[in-house]
Design an enzyme around this catalytic site. Structure first.
Site, PDB file in Angstrom:
ATOM      1  N   TRP A 130     -50.433 -27.909 -13.664  1.00  0.00           N
ATOM      2  CA  TRP A 130     -51.587 -27.110 -13.233  1.00  0.00           C
ATOM      3  C   TRP A 130     -51.232 -26.497 -11.875  1.00  0.00           C
ATOM      4  O   TRP A 130     -50.843 -27.232 -10.956  1.00  0.00           O
ATOM      5  CB  TRP A 130     -52.802 -28.049 -13.125  1.00  0.00           C
ATOM      6  N   ASP A 211     -53.212 -38.037 -13.458  1.00  0.00           N
ATOM      7  CA  ASP A 211     -54.328 -37.095 -13.377  1.00  0.00           C
ATOM      8  C   ASP A 211     -54.988 -37.073 -14.755  1.00  0.00           C
ATOM      9  O   ASP A 211     -54.414 -36.572 -15.723  1.00  0.00           O
ATOM     10  CB  ASP A 211     -53.793 -35.704 -12.989  1.00  0.00           C
ATOM     11  N   LYS A 246     -64.914 -31.689 -17.352  1.00  0.00           N
ATOM     12  CA  LYS A 246     -64.726 -31.233 -18.743  1.00  0.00           C
ATOM     13  C   LYS A 246     -65.442 -32.142 -19.730  1.00  0.00           C
ATOM     14  O   LYS A 246     -66.128 -31.674 -20.624  1.00  0.00           O
ATOM     15  CB  LYS A 246     -63.236 -31.176 -19.090  1.00  0.00           C
TER      16      LYS A 246
END
Ligand code: LMR
Length: 396
Positions: A130, A211, A246
């Site tokens: 990311w 993560d 999310k």
């Protein structure tokens, strides 16, 4: 003094989102930023969130600060969600947790903690990763390195190359692993690969930094925490940063957590004071609302059950869209095989097309994705899937 500041290029992800918002074309399609969209293109508020929110608003009597470490019901709920209620590290008192302003705020806090613990610390990021990992970790002073992860030709994890790289690391070096739903490539580690990676970390004293921004969007809430739970059981030190953006759709409420597993309960107490001290020095106290919602859901059986049902539906829909776009592309005679998309997980996959083709898709067809050709599958729906497939085939 500001004359030293130069105009910067727009953010690689949020910049595309802004271009999409400016586009007036009625047939425009947003496959860019990683937010879930339903079949109407809306990013809905989950019903479990609505209900929790109503309960909170009715019961709330004050807006005073919650505390540096945030909402303790939320923190305990997140620990159980990540590690499983009966995990030995929880029973042993080896986990220190703070609520953070989103997963991103959590990455920043964790990075500052690591830099404080070891100013020379090096952290290895997957290639690709990311894009925001770089500033979030780098600005804290961590030294950033990159390890091979995704094989663009095979559309799969290059596990051998990754392990060969990690075999050369020194004890105390950190490796950032995406817990599930790899962003941007969607290719995850298998359970066997997690086991081999855990063996390596144990043998070489390498510290995993996981993560976990998409728990529940790959296979299930439980299965997606496999790597976190395994590593926490086997290794003395693990850092886990998680997000409710999310899986609870709490994006703008900025809700996340940092959980640090230390080697002993005594060490964990010291880690907790440092985590809180770092957070205090960056933003003082976290925002309340999102964590209050998540805490309410995680600590209420009925709300948890409703959440799991809603999340299952989100995951099923995304996986269904993976199959659908692969079938539509094949139907239209796409001159290459896209079946790998059906095997990947989470919101993202790379289409594997060139930057020029991505720009053509945006400028001629109003189909938006990242320049790396990362698409967010959740932006596809029954109304636009044929158009998306036709547009991709047209630029191939
Ligand atoms: C993404 O990767 O698109 C999301 O995580 C949103 C963001 O902040 O970049």
């Amino acid at each position: 003094m500001f004359e030293k500041l130069e105009l910067l290029a727009p953010d690689a992800i949020i910049g595309i989102m802004a271009l999409f918002r400016e586009d007036q074309a009625p047939n425009k399609v947003d496959l860019s930023v990683g937010v879930y969209q339903d079949d109407t293109g809306n990013t809905p508020v989950m019903e479990c969130v609505k209900r929790a929110e109503r309960q909170i608003v009715d019961a709330q009597t004050t807006k005073t600060y919650v505390g540096i470490a945030g909402n303790m019901d939320f923190n305990r709920g997140m620990e159980k969600l990540l590690f499983g209620a009966d995990h030995p590290v929880l029973a042993a008192g080896r986990v220190a947790t703070v609520q953070s302003p989103g997963g991103s705020g959590g990455l920043c806090v964790a990075a500052h903690l690591l830099h404080r613990a070891n100013p020379d610390a090096r952290i290895w990021l997957s290639a690709p990763s990311w894009p925001n990992h770089l500033p979030l970790l780098g600005l804290a002073g961590l030294r950033l390195e990159s390890y091979p992860y995704y094989d663009y030709d095979a559309h799969a994890v290059d596990f051998d190359a990754m392990m060969a790289c990690f075999e050369k690391l020194d004890a105390g070096e950190l490796v950032l692993i995406h817990g599930c739903c790899h962003n941007p490539c969607g290719a995850d580690l298998s359970q066997v690969q997690w086991q081999a990676l855990t063996d390596l970390c144990e043998r070489r004293g390498v510290i995993p930094f996981i993560d976990l921004a998409y728990q529940g969007l790959a296979e299930s809430l439980e299965a997606d925490a496999y790597g976190v739970r395994l590593m926490a059981e086997r290794l003395p030190e693990v850092v886990v940063v998680s997000s409710c953006s999310k899986n609870l759709g709490l994006y703008r409420e900025r809700t996340g957590a940092v959980c640090v597993v230390s080697s002993s309960p005594e060490q964990s107490k010291a880690t907790a004071t440092n985590l809180a001290n770092v957070a205090r020095g960056i933003y003082s106290m976290p925002p309340d609302h999102g964590a209050a919602i998540a805490g309410q859901i995680l600590n209420d059986e009925a709300l948890t059950a409703l959440w799991v049902e809603e999340l299952d539906e989100v995951r099923r829909r995304i996986n269904g869209l993976r199959d659908l776009i692969v079938a539509k592309l094949a139907e239209r005679g796409a001159p290459r095989d896209f079946s790998f998309i059906a095997n990947e997980r989470g919101m993202f996959s790379f289409l594997g097309i060139s930057k020029e083709q991505v720009i053509r898709l945006r400028e001629e067809f109003h189909v938006y994705m990242l320049e790396s050709s990362r698409i967010n599958l959740a932006g596809i729906n029954q109304a636009n899937v044929d158009y998306v497939a036709d547009s991709i085939v047209a630029v191939l």
